[in-house]
Design a protein around this motif. Structure first.
Motif, PDB file in Angstrom:
ATOM      1  N   SER A 120       0.863  -1.173   0.000  1.00 17.06           N
ATOM      2  CA  SER A 120       0.000   0.000   0.000  1.00 17.06           C
ATOM      3  C   SER A 120       0.906   1.232   0.000  1.00 17.06           C
ATOM      4  O   SER A 120       2.099   1.138   0.321  1.00 17.06           O
ATOM      5  CB  SER A 120      -0.900  -0.010   1.239  1.00 17.06           C
ATOM      6  N   TYR A 122       3.156   4.437   0.701  1.00 16.27           N
ATOM      7  CA  TYR A 122       3.850   5.000   1.861  1.00 16.27           C
ATOM      8  C   TYR A 122       4.064   6.503   1.679  1.00 16.27           C
ATOM      9  O   TYR A 122       4.698   7.149   2.490  1.00 16.27           O
ATOM     10  CB  TYR A 122       5.171   4.277   2.141  1.00 16.27           C
ATOM     11  N   TYR A 123       3.509   7.034   0.572  1.00 21.98           N
ATOM     12  CA  TYR A 123       3.465   8.481   0.368  1.00 21.98           C
ATOM     13  C   TYR A 123       2.541   8.783  -0.806  1.00 21.98           C
ATOM     14  O   TYR A 123       2.324   7.929  -1.667  1.00 21.98           O
ATOM     15  CB  TYR A 123       4.861   9.069   0.090  1.00 21.98           C
ATOM     16  N   TYR A 124       1.972   9.991  -0.821  1.00 23.03           N
ATOM     17  CA  TYR A 124       1.101  10.445  -1.907  1.00 23.03           C
ATOM     18  C   TYR A 124       1.719  11.727  -2.462  1.00 23.03           C
ATOM     19  O   TYR A 124       1.781  12.741  -1.760  1.00 23.03           O
ATOM     20  CB  TYR A 124      -0.319  10.707  -1.405  1.00 23.03           C
ATOM     21  N   ASP A 227      -4.639   8.045  -9.620  1.00 25.99           N
ATOM     22  CA  ASP A 227      -4.131   7.821  -8.266  1.00 25.99           C
ATOM     23  C   ASP A 227      -2.889   6.945  -8.282  1.00 25.99           C
ATOM     24  O   ASP A 227      -1.937   7.158  -7.524  1.00 25.99           O
ATOM     25  CB  ASP A 227      -5.204   7.162  -7.391  1.00 25.99           C
ATOM     26  N   ASN A 231       0.584   7.665  -6.221  1.00 26.25           N
ATOM     27  CA  ASN A 231       0.736   6.850  -5.010  1.00 26.25           C
ATOM     28  C   ASN A 231       2.100   6.163  -5.048  1.00 26.25           C
ATOM     29  O   ASN A 231       2.418   5.456  -5.994  1.00 26.25           O
ATOM     30  CB  ASN A 231      -0.366   5.799  -4.919  1.00 26.25           C
ATOM     31  N   SER A 255      -0.237   7.254   9.479  1.00 29.46           N
ATOM     32  CA  SER A 255      -1.267   8.082   8.858  1.00 29.46           C
ATOM     33  C   SER A 255      -0.641   8.990   7.802  1.00 29.46           C
ATOM     34  O   SER A 255       0.593   9.109   7.714  1.00 29.46           O
ATOM     35  CB  SER A 255      -1.950   8.943   9.917  1.00 29.46           C
ATOM     36  N   ILE A 256      -1.482   9.653   7.015  1.00 30.55           N
ATOM     37  CA  ILE A 256      -0.979  10.617   6.038  1.00 30.55           C
ATOM     38  C   ILE A 256      -0.220  11.727   6.754  1.00 30.55           C
ATOM     39  O   ILE A 256       0.791  12.231   6.259  1.00 30.55           O
ATOM     40  CB  ILE A 256      -2.145  11.203   5.214  1.00 30.55           C
ATOM     41  N   GLU A 257      -0.686  12.088   7.937  1.00 23.78           N
ATOM     42  CA  GLU A 257       0.007  13.110   8.727  1.00 23.78           C
ATOM     43  C   GLU A 257       1.412  12.638   9.112  1.00 23.78           C
ATOM     44  O   GLU A 257       2.357  13.434   9.133  1.00 23.78           O
ATOM     45  CB  GLU A 257      -0.795  13.449   9.983  1.00 23.78           C
ATOM     46  N   ASP A 258       1.546  11.345   9.408  1.00 21.24           N
ATOM     47  CA  ASP A 258       2.867  10.790   9.710  1.00 21.24           C
ATOM     48  C   ASP A 258       3.779  10.888   8.482  1.00 21.24           C
ATOM     49  O   ASP A 258       4.964  11.239   8.594  1.00 21.24           O
ATOM     50  CB  ASP A 258       2.765   9.330  10.148  1.00 21.24           C
ATOM     51  N   PHE A 259       3.218  10.566   7.308  1.00 20.19           N
ATOM     52  CA  PHE A 259       3.992  10.667   6.068  1.00 20.19           C
ATOM     53  C   PHE A 259       4.511  12.091   5.878  1.00 20.19           C
ATOM     54  O   PHE A 259       5.685  12.304   5.572  1.00 20.19           O
ATOM     55  CB  PHE A 259       3.133  10.280   4.854  1.00 20.19           C
ATOM     56  N   GLU A 260       3.616  13.062   6.028  1.00 21.66           N
ATOM     57  CA  GLU A 260       3.987  14.459   5.811  1.00 21.66           C
ATOM     58  C   GLU A 260       5.028  14.926   6.830  1.00 21.66           C
ATOM     59  O   GLU A 260       5.969  15.649   6.482  1.00 21.66           O
ATOM     60  CB  GLU A 260       2.747  15.354   5.886  1.00 21.66           C
TER      61      GLU A 260
END
Length: 275
Positions: A120, A122-124, A227, A231, A255-260
């Motif tokens: 899945s 690990y960044y967008y 996407d 992705n 979470s996405i926040e963790d990625f950022e």
């Protein structure tokens, strides 16, 4: 008496062997990346900020991909080994089993999924452009305003193969073999613009203040990408479900926040100008 002692020693040896066989040796997660693609990954001479030694080298690797590799290896109980290799060598190395996976800013495209499996995301990563601040294209409001520009990007990427052809009336130059080479081409005036993803562009602007980032995300006049093309995932050998499941379980905890947060940390310390 001697027979009794012999039996006791034999039993002790058997118990020791059983115990040794029951201990699972910690595995090694061999991860491939360019180590030349800031802020995702880069090479540095020290272990500053938690950098990891590069296999068969006196240098170290760091960046978002290394941070993610360290997290994943720890979560699945493996030791981490970073293998530095060319961008185009990564899929072949994954397929052959030379490395267990590539954590290298790879988009999860259908074409790539024909030869490797992916975790899945690990960044967008959204797609943007970079131009020089004094360029006539610096005030562009959409990709149609870039007509007439000479442009390039990194070879075998969504940026070069999918995005550049969407800009009408541009002169598409040969692809660059790395992200740093792409940026050098732009700063040296060999092209008018490059297409890349937002983290790479943010890192570039932090190092090269003469560059301007053009983000058309809020405009209808923007790149059309799916996407799957933005992705970013970890690529693995086809059918390696056991490792994929372990990595996905670890990724599910972020979470996405963790990625950022992790990406912003990488951007702050990236040495792009030195590559």
């Amino acid at each position: 008496m001697k027979k009794t002692i012999y039996l006791i020693l034999t039993l002790l040896m058997i118990l020791m062997l059983i115990s040794a066989c029951g201990q699972k040796e910690e595995g090694v997660l061999k991860v491939g990346m360019e180590c030349a693609y800031a802020p995702y990954n880069w090479t540095q001479q020290t272990d500053a900020n938690g950098a990891v030694p590069i296999k068969d080298s006196s240098d170290y690797a760091y960046g978002y991909d290394v941070m993610m590799a360290k997290y994943l290896a720890e979560k699945i109980g493996y030791k981490l080994e970073i293998c530095k290799m060319d961008w185009d060598s990564l899929p072949v190395a994954v397929q052959s089993g030379t490395i267990d996976c590539a954590i290298a800013g790879q988009s999860i495209t259908e074409e790539r999924k024909m030869t490797v499996d992916f975790t899945s995301p690990y960044y967008y990563a959204s797609i943007v452009c970079l131009v020089k601040e004094d360029s006539k294209f610096a005030l562009a409001q959409g990709i149609s305003d870039l007509s007439g520009a000479s442009c390039t990007s990194q070879q075998n990427t969504v940026w070069y193969n999918v995005c550049l052809p969407q800009i009408a009336g541009v002169n598409i130059l040969p692809a660059m073999d790395s992200a740093p080479a792409m940026l050098v081409s732009l700063t040296a005036g060999k092209c008018d613009l490059v297409v890349t993803d937002l983290p790479t562009a943010m890192a570039a602007v932090a190092v090269y203040p003469q560059l301007r980032l053009l983000d058309f995300s809020d405009s209808a006049d923007n790149f059309l990408v799916s996407d799957e093309e933005i992705n970013i995932g970890v690529s693995l050998k086809k059918g390696n479900k056991d490792l994929a499941d372990k990595l996905n379980e670890a990724l599910d905890k972020l979470s996405i926040e963790d990625f950022e947060r992790m990406m912003n940390e990488a951007i702050k310390v990236q040495p792009l100008s030195a590559e």
